[in-house]
Design a protein around this motif. Sequence first.
Motif, PDB file in Angstrom:
ATOM      1  N   ARG A 160       0.821  -1.202   0.000  1.00  0.00           N
ATOM      2  CA  ARG A 160       0.000   0.000   0.000  1.00  0.00           C
ATOM      3  C   ARG A 160       0.862   1.263   0.000  1.00  0.00           C
ATOM      4  N   ARG A 198       0.772   1.175  -4.116  1.00  0.00           N
ATOM      5  CA  ARG A 198      -0.452   1.958  -4.249  1.00  0.00           C
ATOM      6  C   ARG A 198      -0.156   3.438  -4.079  1.00  0.00           C
ATOM      7  N   GLY A 199       0.945   3.748  -3.432  1.00  0.00           N
ATOM      8  CA  GLY A 199       1.342   5.152  -3.308  1.00  0.00           C
ATOM      9  C   GLY A 199       0.734   5.872  -2.128  1.00  0.00           C
ATOM     10  N   ASP A 200       0.356   5.154  -1.081  1.00  0.00           N
ATOM     11  CA  ASP A 200      -0.192   5.803   0.113  1.00  0.00           C
ATOM     12  C   ASP A 200       0.984   6.314   0.956  1.00  0.00           C
ATOM     13  N   ALA A 201       1.536   7.454   0.522  1.00  0.00           N
ATOM     14  CA  ALA A 201       2.813   7.936   1.053  1.00  0.00           C
ATOM     15  C   ALA A 201       2.848   8.090   2.572  1.00  0.00           C
ATOM     16  N   ARG A 209       5.558   6.648  -9.637  1.00  0.00           N
ATOM     17  CA  ARG A 209       5.181   6.486  -8.241  1.00  0.00           C
ATOM     18  C   ARG A 209       4.826   7.794  -7.562  1.00  0.00           C
ATOM     19  N   GLY A 210       5.425   8.846  -8.026  1.00  0.00           N
ATOM     20  CA  GLY A 210       5.117  10.145  -7.449  1.00  0.00           C
ATOM     21  C   GLY A 210       5.925  10.471  -6.210  1.00  0.00           C
ATOM     22  N   PHE A 239       6.488  14.098  -6.905  1.00  0.00           N
ATOM     23  CA  PHE A 239       7.474  14.193  -7.976  1.00  0.00           C
ATOM     24  C   PHE A 239       6.850  14.678  -9.274  1.00  0.00           C
ATOM     25  N   TYR A 253      -3.562  13.891  -1.321  1.00  0.00           N
ATOM     26  CA  TYR A 253      -4.211  12.778  -2.012  1.00  0.00           C
ATOM     27  C   TYR A 253      -5.249  12.120  -1.125  1.00  0.00           C
ATOM     28  N   ILE A 265      -7.622   4.813  -2.059  1.00  0.00           N
ATOM     29  CA  ILE A 265      -6.255   4.605  -2.551  1.00  0.00           C
ATOM     30  C   ILE A 265      -6.109   3.262  -3.253  1.00  0.00           C
ATOM     31  N   ARG A 310      -3.899   6.019  -6.700  1.00  0.00           N
ATOM     32  CA  ARG A 310      -3.872   7.280  -5.963  1.00  0.00           C
ATOM     33  C   ARG A 310      -4.466   8.423  -6.780  1.00  0.00           C
TER      34      ARG A 310
END
Lengths: 235, 505
Positions: free
Chosen positions: A92, A96-99, A135-136, B119, B127, B132, B136
């Motif tokens: 996740r 999933r990118g849940d930073a 991914r960001g 990025f 977000y 999610i 996202r």
Amino acid sequence: MSYCLYCGENTTPLTSWTSLFLPSSPSLCSECVASLERITGNVCPTCSRPQTSATVCEDCLRWENSSQWSGLLEQNYSLYMYNEKMKDVIARWKYRGDAVIGYGFHQPVVSVYNKYFNGYVPVPIPLSKERAEERGFNQSEMLASFLQRARPPSPSIEHALIRSIHEDKQSKKSRQERIHSVIQPFQFNKKSSIKGKNIVLLDDIYTTGTTLRKAADILKKHGAKKICSITLIRG
Amino acid sequence: MNYCHVRLKSDVRCLPEALVENDADILAGPDVISRLPALPTPSHVIPSVSIPFYDDVQATLFGKELLYEEMEYSWGILKPFLETGLITLKSGLLPYKKGFCCQRCHTTSKKSFGCFDCFRCHKKCVYCRHCIMMGRISTCSVLLRWNGPAPKYHYNDILLKWDGTFSNGQQKAASKIIETILEQADILVWAVCGAGKTEILFSGLEQALRIGQRVLITTPRTDVVLELLPRLRKVLPTTSIAGLYGDSEEKHNPAQLIIATTHQTMRFTSTFDTVIIDEVDAFPYTADHSLTQAVTKAKKQQAATIHLTATPTPLLKKRVNANRLPCVRIPQRYHGFPLPVPRFQWIGSWQTRIENRSLPASCNKWSQEHIEQNIPAFLFVPSVAVLEKVTDLLKEQWPAVEGVHSGDQERLQKVNQFRKGSIPLLVTTTILERGVTIPGVDVAVLGAESAIFTESALVQIAGRAGRSKEQPGADVVYFHFGKTNGMVAAKRHITTMNRESNQKG
């Protein structure tokens, strides 16, 4: 009231002097923490692999016997086992990118740094441009940023590495493919200065140790003194 | 990636910066999408020239709003769609009051939003954590929306392959459903457990599909989707049907009939003429406001809504009583026998007993009788913690006993083993309160006074018993430490339904 970063359940943190005077940082609830397995007991002193005795494990001996790789990575410290729960958390967080889930590891990572690598310069393992775009965010960078906010703060992060080559995901490769892959994905970032400094690399997972050693190789060639690593997980 | 508002002939279009020509007439931007003002969405855009990949893009996007990352097409391919207005862009998150509102799941609660150094837009980016798992969605993500015509369905040859018969109650409900679909109204179908709810939909579905309607059957439970899918494929063999749930591989199938979990409906937008919500009162649909909104967003402005349940929520009942929601009741089971009425059995402080590693005597005796006489038995417990302890205690005496809960990886296998008889008694949490049919099963609830056993949960649990024609009678017992309103209401609910069915029958 605060909520667990992973499961969203209410957590009622214990009242302590710290919680009275400092704003509480987001964290995981005690149940989620309990289902993540911290690495304890006997481990390989070089790579943190859990084992019955505290001697250097066979894989590490093999690394050290090779002329190409020997002496690059002094020590890797891993915090957690890669159990089912951790797989879900990582999926996740990273995929999933849940930073914000990463903030749950703030405290543990900082205390490992303070205890074992105090004063070392943090260097996060970078992502390639394509992967970063996809991914960001970079999970290793996030781990490194925790050290900046530690008390006392670590030396400032050096972005000493650039990942110029876009490879397939490491997690999609077999062990043999990973170890024998000759591609050097990293380049040295000429704007950074690491000469004579002790370095601590940060990454989310130590699986075969190939990535970390390739990174260490570059840093060593550009004058780094001692290179260690903190990885969240020993895969 | 940043976005611009560009004047193209007489229209203003939102385009990604990379697609904007050097000499374009830029009205706003380039900027992060959430900072650009919203543009009106054009309706019924008809393409004048043929566009490459038209059919594929239409199939992927029709009736939905998807993130760019979910599309399999590059901006280069999408360019002609954007310029003609066939596809329009909108921000994934919008500011709402002092926080944000996710444009996909409509969450506004502050704790559902996270912040990170992005990025992509090189800024602090917010977000949505609530949805999610569907990818996202942040302040710099765009949602793509299809404004063109619908794909052509072959609905002239819709065929209903079903030759079962209806009970009186079913017959009445089925014709009411057809009426509702044609009038595009709302209805509540209140049918007792085991009334044959799915069958009464068949004729209504046939009707709706035949006049070219797009139909959604949605339910909060994945189990129910998986059960409905093969049944409907069999009775409607010529219809295009897609089943959508977490791991489904049909996410890009623009079928005429969609069977989806309520979570999956979040991707749809104003596309369905008829929406059927099965088990409308089940968790988490009623607990999660964003799911109700997702279902509302998925249907057209003029659409029929059919709520289907054995235990309507107080809110639904209130709407029925105020004559704002028509309701049809089926008080009788398909096989015509009455519902088993639960009995109450006081067992004292069962929690203390379990702590001391023993089961309450009457509960243990009940288990013993069932295992020895080979009668399959469900034992419902209030929580996973209790489940583990009770399963352990029973396993000590009868090793074949098993327990299941929502996090159990082997849930499906265990239920199948129970169905086959290799597990004599299955301890379970409320996860199995609906949708499971085991012939000849008896049911007990341990700790029926717990808050989790609401009236509807207890009615559903009692509804597991006596479903087959061969064994319509069954033992339903609530082991409790003090009667609650919920228990009394559940019993009253069941006796009322039985009385009503007697009068009608």
